[in-house]
Motif scaffolding. Structure first.
Motif, PDB file in Angstrom:
ATOM      1  N   ARG A 116       0.775  -1.394  -0.084  1.00 22.32           N
ATOM      2  CA  ARG A 116      -0.161   0.180  -0.153  1.00 22.32           C
ATOM      3  C   ARG A 116       0.858   1.139  -0.191  1.00 22.32           C
ATOM      4  NH1 ARG A 116      -5.495  -1.118   0.892  1.00 22.32           N
ATOM      5  NH2 ARG A 116      -5.886  -3.126   1.776  1.00 22.32           N
ATOM      6  N   HIS A 163      -7.825  -7.260   3.842  1.00 23.18           N
ATOM      7  CA  HIS A 163      -8.685  -6.173   3.511  1.00 23.18           C
ATOM      8  C   HIS A 163      -9.246  -5.871   4.867  1.00 23.18           C
ATOM      9  CE1 HIS A 163      -8.640  -6.066  -0.702  1.00 23.18           C
ATOM     10  NE2 HIS A 163      -8.505  -7.300  -0.707  1.00 23.18           N
ATOM     11  N   ASP A 184      -6.788   4.064  -2.722  1.00 27.17           N
ATOM     12  CA  ASP A 184      -6.519   2.613  -3.193  1.00 27.17           C
ATOM     13  C   ASP A 184      -6.557   2.377  -4.793  1.00 27.17           C
ATOM     14  OD1 ASP A 184      -6.438  -0.099  -2.527  1.00 27.17           O
ATOM     15  OD2 ASP A 184      -8.382  -0.278  -2.601  1.00 27.17           O
ATOM     16  N   ASN A 230      -6.172  -1.132  -7.295  1.00 29.75           N
ATOM     17  CA  ASN A 230      -6.366  -2.585  -7.183  1.00 29.75           C
ATOM     18  C   ASN A 230      -6.144  -3.413  -8.655  1.00 29.75           C
ATOM     19  OD1 ASN A 230      -7.864  -2.639  -4.410  1.00 29.75           O
ATOM     20  ND2 ASN A 230      -9.241  -1.514  -5.347  1.00 29.75           N
TER      21      ASN A 230
END
Ligand SMILES: Nc1ncnc2c1ncn2[C@@H]1O[C@H](COP(=O)(O)OP(=O)(O)OP(=O)(O)O)[C@@H](O)[C@H]1O
Ligand SMILES: O=P(O)(O)O[C@H]1[C@H](OP(=O)(O)O)[C@@H](OP(=O)(O)O)[C@@H](O)[C@@H](O)[C@@H]1OP(=O)(O)O
Ligand SMILES: [Mg+2]
Ligand SMILES: [Mg+2]
Length: 345
Positions: free
Chosen positions: A120, A183, A310, A312
């Motif tokens: 992250r 998560h 975020d 993904n």
């Protein structure tokens, strides 16, 4: 484009399962045939390879073939395109080896590039490097602090104070490996409770955004934005009254979109298109990826201050409107691009 590609018995069975019918030979109804090998978890296969996708694909001459994970990848195919999302170092090496030995195959996407999104910190660093401050709005990332796994949890409150981080904070596992645990997110209302958390972590300042988030789906050059419900604003009053760390659910992942909800237009309005186009283009190039989505929020009370929170890899495209058209056109464009690049003989 594959001409005369053979499909094995197992692959044939698998294709029937996902609603495609295989046949040998390289042409279908006068069209050339495109063979897409895929290696996806069963959850991903169910959400992505929906009949509406496989049926449209078949009509366009695209055939999805399951990669058999019990057999060497090099012995399978031939494929024009490989789609994959599986975790683990072993798979990464298999795909990397395959890419080197089959440079003619479009592997979506390169494992090393995907790896960038598994942390992250490195995931959002590209947004910082972009420095998008004047393109119909400003795009940054929330202030964040990495707590490495060597850190003693009891030192986290001190680290946070030292860094001058503002509460509340969102605590996120540093590594994203496709597991449910990666998560598991927490909201922290006070500093001392932070010592209950388990490093390695990223601590991110919570940005009030009116409870609405934008999911920006990218498929090559295509961009599709959907609105989703998110966490509500946290007032100063609430912050002063509450203490502790609280786990919160994957609210923005729910299939229910906020597209039709009756919302305050200043919160609900999509980010400006030119800004999204610039962001998507830059991220595609800098990350070296074609298939990803970006979670973006607008700071509450502003019109044009955005944060990426975020990114993904190969997200839930099944939830993206018209994904079957966008995806099939994209797959065809990849093959077409290769044909155009071939020197004339
Ligand atoms: N800095 C932040 N400020 C405000 N809300 C946030 C922040 N970070 C995360 N959130 C909220 O928490 C949700 C989950 O965070 P995030 O998207 O980073 O987690 P994730 O587990 O990677 O989610 P995904 O399922 O999209 O992969 C977001 O969709 C948003 O609702
Ligand atoms: O399961 P869904 O369809 O919701 O897809 C989610 C996807 O799970 P899957 O890859 O196992 O399908 C997640 O991947 P991992 O981080 O866990 O690898 C992540 O990309 C989410 O952001 C996706 O939700 P979306 O952002 O598109 O709403
Ligand atoms: Mg997210
Ligand atoms: Mg994520």
């Amino acid at each position: 484009m594959r001409l005369g590609g053979e499909i094995s018995e197992e692959e044939r069975k698998e294709e029937e399962e996902v609603g495609t019918t295989a046949f040998s030979g390289g042409e279908c109804c006068g069209q050339n045939k495109v063979v897409v090998g895929y290696a996806l978890t069963s959850k991903k296969k169910n959400s992505f390879l929906q009949p509406k996708l496989t049926t449209l694909a078949r009509n366009k001459g695209i055939y999805f073939v399951a990669i058999d994970l019990n057999k060497p990848l090099l012995e399978q195919g031939p494929f024009d395109i490989v789609l994959h999302k599986l975790s683990g170092e072993e798979w990464r090496e298999i795909v990397e080896d395959y890419r080197q030995k089959h440079p003619e195959v479009n592997v979506l996407d390169p494992p090393d590039a995907i790896q960038h999104l598994h942390n992250r910190q490195s995931m959002l660093q590209v947004v910082v490097d972009l420095n998008l401050s004047d393109c119909h709005g400003k795009v940054g990332i929330p202030r964040q602090l990495v707590i490495t796994k060597e850190k003693n949890p009891s030192d986290i409150p001190y680290e946070v104070t030292k860094a001058g981080m503002k509460l509340p904070l969102v605590a996120k596992p540093l590594l994203v490996d496709g597991s449910a645990k990666s998560h598991e997110l927490f909201l922290a209302y006070d500093e001392s409770s932070l010592s209950e958390l388990e490093p390695p972590l990223v601590l991110q300042e919570f940005v009030n955004h009116g409870g609405i988030l934008f999911k920006i789906y990218i498929v090559g050059e295509n961009i599709k934005v959907v609105r989703r419900f998110s966490l509500p604003n946290i007032s100063k009053r609430e912050l002063s009254k509450v203490a502790g760390v609280f786990r919160f659910p994957r609210v923005s992942c729910a299939a229910a979109s906020a597209e039709d909800a009756d919302l305050d237009p200043s919160i609900a309005e999509h980010p400006p298109r030119p800004l999204l186009e610039r962001l998507a283009k830059e991220l595609r190039h800098r990350l070296g990826l074609c298939l990803f989505n970006v979670d973006m929020i607008r700071e509450y009370g502003t019109t044009d201050v955005f944060y990426v929170i975020d990114i993904n890899y190969f997200p839930g495209y099944g939830k993206m409107p018209e994904y079957e058209h966008i995806f099939t056109d994209f797959l065809l464009s990849l093959v077409q691009c290769k044909i155009n690049m071939k020197p004339a003989t």
